[in-house]
Write an enzyme that holds these catalytic residues in place. Structure first.
Site, PDB file in Angstrom:
ATOM      1  N   LYS A 195      31.591  42.525  40.845  1.00 16.54           N
ATOM      2  CA  LYS A 195      30.689  42.188  41.961  1.00 16.54           C
ATOM      3  C   LYS A 195      31.546  41.952  43.199  1.00 16.54           C
ATOM      4  O   LYS A 195      32.401  41.079  43.224  1.00 16.54           O
ATOM      5  CB  LYS A 195      29.870  40.924  41.688  1.00 16.54           C
ATOM      6  CG  LYS A 195      28.871  40.703  42.837  1.00 16.54           C
ATOM      7  CD  LYS A 195      28.248  39.331  42.860  1.00 16.54           C
ATOM      8  CE  LYS A 195      28.871  38.358  43.817  1.00 16.54           C
ATOM      9  NZ  LYS A 195      28.878  38.732  45.249  1.00 16.54           N
ATOM     10  N   CYS A 246      44.958  32.814  50.381  1.00  9.68           N
ATOM     11  CA  CYS A 246      44.998  31.605  49.560  1.00  9.68           C
ATOM     12  C   CYS A 246      46.403  31.030  49.450  1.00  9.68           C
ATOM     13  O   CYS A 246      46.555  29.829  49.258  1.00  9.68           O
ATOM     14  CB  CYS A 246      44.465  31.946  48.180  1.00  9.68           C
ATOM     15  SG  CYS A 246      45.231  33.424  47.514  1.00  9.68           S
ATOM     16  N   GLU A 276      29.755  39.892  49.601  1.00 10.18           N
ATOM     17  CA  GLU A 276      28.668  40.420  50.427  1.00 10.18           C
ATOM     18  C   GLU A 276      29.187  41.086  51.704  1.00 10.18           C
ATOM     19  O   GLU A 276      28.603  42.054  52.189  1.00 10.18           O
ATOM     20  CB  GLU A 276      27.720  39.281  50.848  1.00 10.18           C
ATOM     21  CG  GLU A 276      27.021  38.569  49.696  1.00 10.18           C
ATOM     22  CD  GLU A 276      27.834  37.436  49.072  1.00 10.18           C
ATOM     23  OE1 GLU A 276      29.051  37.618  48.827  1.00 10.18           O
ATOM     24  OE2 GLU A 276      27.261  36.376  48.801  1.00 10.18           O
ATOM     25  N   GLY A 300      34.455  28.320  41.913  1.00 12.28           N
ATOM     26  CA  GLY A 300      35.177  28.437  40.633  1.00 12.28           C
ATOM     27  C   GLY A 300      34.667  27.430  39.602  1.00 12.28           C
ATOM     28  O   GLY A 300      34.496  27.761  38.428  1.00 12.28           O
ATOM     29  N   GLU A 324      41.196  32.342  40.083  1.00 12.23           N
ATOM     30  CA  GLU A 324      42.204  32.277  41.153  1.00 12.23           C
ATOM     31  C   GLU A 324      41.502  31.624  42.326  1.00 12.23           C
ATOM     32  O   GLU A 324      40.623  32.234  42.932  1.00 12.23           O
ATOM     33  CB  GLU A 324      42.670  33.686  41.546  1.00 12.23           C
ATOM     34  CG  GLU A 324      43.344  34.466  40.443  1.00 12.23           C
ATOM     35  CD  GLU A 324      44.733  33.968  40.118  1.00 12.23           C
ATOM     36  OE1 GLU A 324      45.212  33.023  40.767  1.00 12.23           O
ATOM     37  OE2 GLU A 324      45.338  34.520  39.191  1.00 12.23           O
ATOM     38  N   GLU A 335      41.111  23.218  52.688  1.00 11.80           N
ATOM     39  CA  GLU A 335      41.450  24.599  53.037  1.00 11.80           C
ATOM     40  C   GLU A 335      40.750  24.972  54.348  1.00 11.80           C
ATOM     41  O   GLU A 335      39.521  24.916  54.430  1.00 11.80           O
ATOM     42  CB  GLU A 335      40.942  25.504  51.921  1.00 11.80           C
ATOM     43  CG  GLU A 335      41.938  26.508  51.475  1.00 11.80           C
ATOM     44  CD  GLU A 335      41.383  27.468  50.445  1.00 11.80           C
ATOM     45  OE1 GLU A 335      40.226  27.354  50.024  1.00 11.80           O
ATOM     46  OE2 GLU A 335      42.148  28.375  50.089  1.00 11.80           O
TER      47      GLU A 335
HETATM   48  P1  NAD Z   1      33.594  32.150  47.654  1.00 10.67           P
HETATM   49  O1  NAD Z   1      33.934  31.271  46.511  1.00 10.67           O
HETATM   50  O2  NAD Z   1      32.618  31.671  48.651  1.00 10.67           O
HETATM   51  O3  NAD Z   1      32.987  33.538  47.113  1.00 10.67           O
HETATM   52  C1  NAD Z   1      33.683  34.345  46.194  1.00 10.67           C
HETATM   53  C2  NAD Z   1      32.691  35.193  45.410  1.00 10.67           C
HETATM   54  O4  NAD Z   1      31.871  34.340  44.616  1.00 10.67           O
HETATM   55  C3  NAD Z   1      31.737  36.029  46.264  1.00 10.67           C
HETATM   56  O5  NAD Z   1      31.590  37.294  45.678  1.00 10.67           O
HETATM   57  C4  NAD Z   1      30.430  35.252  46.169  1.00 10.67           C
HETATM   58  O6  NAD Z   1      29.294  36.080  46.319  1.00 10.67           O
HETATM   59  C5  NAD Z   1      30.509  34.705  44.757  1.00 10.67           C
HETATM   60  N1  NAD Z   1      29.684  33.531  44.501  1.00 10.67           N
HETATM   61  C6  NAD Z   1      29.290  32.574  45.383  1.00 10.67           C
HETATM   62  N2  NAD Z   1      28.514  31.658  44.756  1.00 10.67           N
HETATM   63  C7  NAD Z   1      28.429  32.036  43.456  1.00 10.67           C
HETATM   64  C8  NAD Z   1      27.788  31.498  42.300  1.00 10.67           C
HETATM   65  N3  NAD Z   1      27.062  30.383  42.355  1.00 10.67           N
HETATM   66  N4  NAD Z   1      27.927  32.150  41.125  1.00 10.67           N
HETATM   67  C9  NAD Z   1      28.673  33.270  41.041  1.00 10.67           C
HETATM   68  N5  NAD Z   1      29.287  33.844  42.097  1.00 10.67           N
HETATM   69  C10 NAD Z   1      29.182  33.222  43.290  1.00 10.67           C
HETATM   70  O7  NAD Z   1      34.993  32.540  48.288  1.00 10.67           O
HETATM   71  P2  NAD Z   1      35.279  33.357  49.629  1.00 10.67           P
HETATM   72  O8  NAD Z   1      34.877  32.512  50.781  1.00 10.67           O
HETATM   73  O9  NAD Z   1      34.752  34.730  49.519  1.00 10.67           O
HETATM   74  O10 NAD Z   1      36.874  33.490  49.575  1.00 10.67           O
HETATM   75  C11 NAD Z   1      37.716  32.540  50.080  1.00 10.67           C
HETATM   76  C12 NAD Z   1      38.245  31.651  48.978  1.00 10.67           C
HETATM   77  O11 NAD Z   1      38.895  32.429  47.988  1.00 10.67           O
HETATM   78  C13 NAD Z   1      39.286  30.680  49.476  1.00 10.67           C
HETATM   79  O12 NAD Z   1      39.053  29.418  48.893  1.00 10.67           O
HETATM   80  C14 NAD Z   1      40.590  31.257  48.961  1.00 10.67           C
HETATM   81  O13 NAD Z   1      41.620  30.325  48.803  1.00 10.67           O
HETATM   82  C15 NAD Z   1      40.169  31.869  47.681  1.00 10.67           C
HETATM   83  N6  NAD Z   1      41.089  32.925  47.264  1.00 10.67           N
HETATM   84  C16 NAD Z   1      41.934  32.674  46.231  1.00 10.67           C
HETATM   85  C17 NAD Z   1      42.847  33.644  45.829  1.00 10.67           C
HETATM   86  C18 NAD Z   1      43.778  33.395  44.677  1.00 10.67           C
HETATM   87  O14 NAD Z   1      44.323  34.345  44.169  1.00 10.67           O
HETATM   88  N7  NAD Z   1      43.972  32.169  44.240  1.00 10.67           N
HETATM   89  C19 NAD Z   1      42.901  34.857  46.496  1.00 10.67           C
HETATM   90  C20 NAD Z   1      42.035  35.073  47.557  1.00 10.67           C
HETATM   91  C21 NAD Z   1      41.126  34.098  47.928  1.00 10.67           C
END
Ligand code: NAD
Length: 506
Positions: A182, A291, A185, A240, A257, A392
Site C-alpha cells: 500500500k 527518519c 496517499e 507503527g 521502521e 520529530e
Molecule cells: P505515517 O505513519 O503517517 O503513514 C505511513 C503509512 O501508514 C501511510 O501509507 C499511511 O496511509 C498508513 N497509515 C496511516 N494510518 C494507518 C492505520 N491506522 N493503519 C494502517 N496504515 C495506516 O507516516 P508518514 O507521515 O507517511 O511518514 C513519515 C514518518 O515515517 C516519520 O515519522 C519518519 O520518521 C518515518 N520514516 C521512518 C523510516 C525508517 O526507516 N525508520 C523511513 C522513512 C520514514
C-alpha cells in the site's frame, strides 16, 4: 478540476490496472499544480489484492522456483528499472518534491542497486540445512528449512516511496513470497510505475500487487487481514503502534521502521570545516524529511560559537528553488500539512526559549508564494527537554545543544530520547570516536559521516524507532518461517520414546 494533460494512474492487481470510483489528486509540492490523478483504493481492493496474492503463492509458480531463478527474474527487473530511471525521477520529483540531484542520487538512484542486492541474495539463500545426527531423545536426522511466509504486506510512507517499497518487495520476493504494497496517499506514482515495469520485465502476474488508499481503512485492513502473514511498515511511531495492535489480532509477523531524532555528538577535536557541511547535509537532505537525519547537534561549549558561525555562513549558500533544476540544492516539503506542522514547530521552539540563528520561516520571493517552502533553520540555545529536541519535526531544522565537552555527557544527551534510529560521532581520534559509538543507542552510528545507507548492511531502530531490521545479509530471513523437520533414524518402535505414555506389555 483541470485534468487535461494530466495522466491518471490505476492500482496494479494481478498483473493488470485496477481503477476506483474515487481519485486522489497528486499536486507538485513546489507549485501546487495538479500533476496526476490516482485511483483511490478501498477495503474491497485490499481483499482482492490479498486473494490474488494468496492464490498466486499457493499455485507455487513463484514460491516453488529455485532461489537462482527468482534472483534471475529480479535482476531483469532491476535492469528494467535502470532503463526507466528518467521517467521514475520525473514522477518522484513531481509527487514528493525531491530535487533532481536527490532523486537521481537517492530516491530513484538507489532503487536498481538495492534490488540487485536482494536478487543476488535470492540466489545465495540457504533454504535447507541438515543437522548432524542427534542421538537424543531418540536417534534422528534433523533438517532446518527456511520457507516463505505466504502473502507479505508493505505499508509505505511518502518520503522515499520507491526505495522503501523495494526494501520490502526485494527480500519478500527473493524469499519466495507474494506481496501486496500500500503506497502513501501523496506519493504513489513511482511505486505504481515500478509494478508495471517489473511485470513487463517478467515478474509473473499476482506476485506483486500495489494498491492505494487511506491509512485508516485500507492500511488498517491490510495490517489486520487474516490471509496476510507478515506486515512490514515504514512510517511514524504513532501509526507503527497501531499496526502492531492490528497485526496482533492474527499474530502476524511485524517489522517496523519508525521515527527518529538523530543526534550528532561532536567531540572537541572534530574537524569543524567538514562538520559545518555535514550538519547541513545531515539535516537538510530532502528538506529534512528523512527518519535518520541529524536533528540534534550536540556541541562542546569550547567550539560551539565557531561551529554555529560556520554553519550559518554555509546555510546562506543553499539555493532553494525548482526541484527539477540541477542547480537547486533544496526543494519544498511534501504537503501543506507538513508545511504547517514544521512552521508550528518553529513557533514552539521560539516560545520554548530557543534562538533562531538562521532561517526560521518561509523564504521570501515570488518563487515561494505557491508550494510548501521552509528555509533551512538552525536553532541555538536548545536544551534536550524542549519539544523541538524531543519530537520529530521532519523538516530542515537543526537543534544545536551545548554541552561541557565530556563525551559521557554528550552520549547521555544523545541517548535521552524515545527514538534510536541513527546517531553520529565527530572526532579526529578514532579510538575515542569508537568508544562513543559503542555507547550510542541507535541502529546505525556513523563516525564522521551521515546518511550512509548500504543495502548490504542492516538498517533499523533501537527503542521506539522500530522492530526488526531491513537490508543486510539477513534481510530475507525476516520474510521466512523456520521449519524443523525431524526424521526418525531408529526405525524401531522400542527405540522411540513412546513408553513415556504407553506400557510395552499391553
Ligand atoms: P505515517 O505513519 O503517517 O503513514 C505511513 C503509512 O501508514 C501511510 O501509507 C499511511 O496511509 C498508513 N497509515 C496511516 N494510518 C494507518 C492505520 N491506522 N493503519 C494502517 N496504515 C495506516 O507516516 P508518514 O507521515 O507517511 O511518514 C513519515 C514518518 O515515517 C516519520 O515519522 C519518519 O520518521 C518515518 N520514516 C521512518 C523510516 C525508517 O526507516 N525508520 C523511513 C522513512 C520514514
Amino acid at each position: 478540476m483541470a485534468t487535461v494533460g494530466v495522466q491518471h494512474h490505476q492500482m496494479f492487481i494481478g498483473g493488470e490496472g485496477k481503477d476506483a470510483a474515487e481519485r486522489y489528486e497528486i499536486r507538485n509540492p513546489a507549485n501546487e499544480e495538479l500533476v496526476a490523478t490516482v485511483a483511490k483504493g478501498t477495503v474491497e481492493d485490499v481483499d482482492q489484492a490479498v486473494a490474488v496474492a494468496k492464490r498466486t503463492f499457493e499455485r507455487g509458480g513463484w514460491s516453488g522456483m529455485t532461489g537462482e531463478d527468482r534472483g534471475a527474474v529480479l535482476l531483469r527487473v532491476a535492469e528494467a528499472v535502470s532503463e526507466h530511471v528518467e521517467e521514475l525521477i520525473e514522477l518522484e520529483i513531481a509527487a514528493n518534491g525531491a530535487t533532481v540531484r536527490q532523486a537521481g542520487g537517492f530516491h530513484i538512484g538507489l532503487a536498481a542497486p538495492h534490488l540487485t542486492y536482494f536478487a543476488e541474495l535470492a540466489a545465495k539463500q540457504e533454504r535447507e540445512r541438515g543437522i548432524a545426527t542427534a542421538p537424543y531423545p531418540t536417534i534422528s536426522q534433523n533438517v532446518l528449512r527456511r520457507e516463505p511466509i505466504g502473502v507479505c504486506a508493505g505499508i509505505l510512507p511518502w518520503n522515499f516511496p520507491l526505495v522503501l517499497a523495494l526494501w520490502k518487495i526485494g527480500p519478500a520476493l527473493a524469499a519466495g513470497n507474494t506481496v501486496v504494497i500500500k503506497t502513501d496517499e501523496k506519493t504513489p506514482l513511482s511505486t505504481l510505475a515500478f509494478a508495471r515495469i517489473a511485470h513487463e520485465a517478467g515478474l509473473p502476474a499476482g506476485v506483486l500487487n500495489v494498491i492505494t488508499g487511506d491509512g485508516e481503512d485500507v492500511g488498517a485492513r491490510l495490517a489486520s487481514h487474516p490471509d496476510v502473514g507478515k506486515v512490514a511498515f515504514t512510517g511514524s511511531t504513532a501509526v507503527g503502534r497501531e499496526i502492531m495492535r492490528l497485526a496482533s489480532q492474527t499474530v502476524k509477523k511485524v517489522s517496523l521502521e519508525l521515527g527518529g531524532k538523530g543526534a550528532a555528538v561532536v567531540l572537541e577535536d572534530a574537524d569543524l570545516e567538514t562538520l559545518a557541511d555535514a550538519a547541513l547535509f545531515g539535516c537538510c537532505l530532502y528538506s529534512g524529511q528523512m527518519c535518520e537525519s541529524i536533528t540534534r547537534l550536540v556541541v562542546p561549549e569550547s567550539i560551539h560559537d565557531e561551529l554555529v558561525e560556520r554553519i550559518v555562513r554555509r546555510a546562506a549558500t543553499i539555493r532553494l528553488g525548482d526541484p527539477a533544476d540541477f542547480d537547486t540544492d533544496l526543494g519544498p516539503v511534501v504537503s501543506a500539512e507538513q508545511h504547517e506542522r514544521i512552521l508550528s514547530y518553529l513557533e514552539i521552539g521560539r516560545a520554548e526559549g530557543a534562538t533562531v540563528a538562521t532561517g526560521g520561516g518561509v523564504p521570501e520571493g515570488a518563487a515561494f508564494e505557491r508550494g510548501f517552502w521552509i528555509e533551512p533553520t538552525v536553532f541555538v540555545d536548545v536544551t534536550n527537554d524542549m519539544r523541538i529536541a524531543r519530537e520529530e519535526i521532519f523538516g530542515p531544522v537543526l537543534c544545536v545543544i551545548k554541552y561541557s565537552g565530556d563525551p559521557a555527557e554528550g552520549v547521555a544527551i544523545a541517548n535521552d530520547s524515545i527514538y534510536g534510529l541513527s546517531a553520529s560521532v565527530w572526532s579526529e581520534d578514532y579510538e575515542q570516536a569508537l568508544e562513543v559509538a559503542a555507547k550510542l543507542q541507535a541502529g546505525t552510528v556513523w563516525v564522521n559521516d551521515v546518511h550512509m545507507v548500504d543495502p548490504a548492511l542492516p538498517f533499523g531502530g533501537y527503542k521506539q524507532s522500530g522492530l526488526g531490521r531491513e537490508l543486510g545479509p539477513d534481510a530475507l530471513n525476516e520474510y521466512t518461517e523456520v521449519k524443523h523437520v525431524h526424521i526418525d533414524l531408529s526405525r524401531k518402535r522400542e527405540a522411540r520414546a513412546y513408553d513415556m505414555v504407553l506400557s510395552s506389555d499391553a
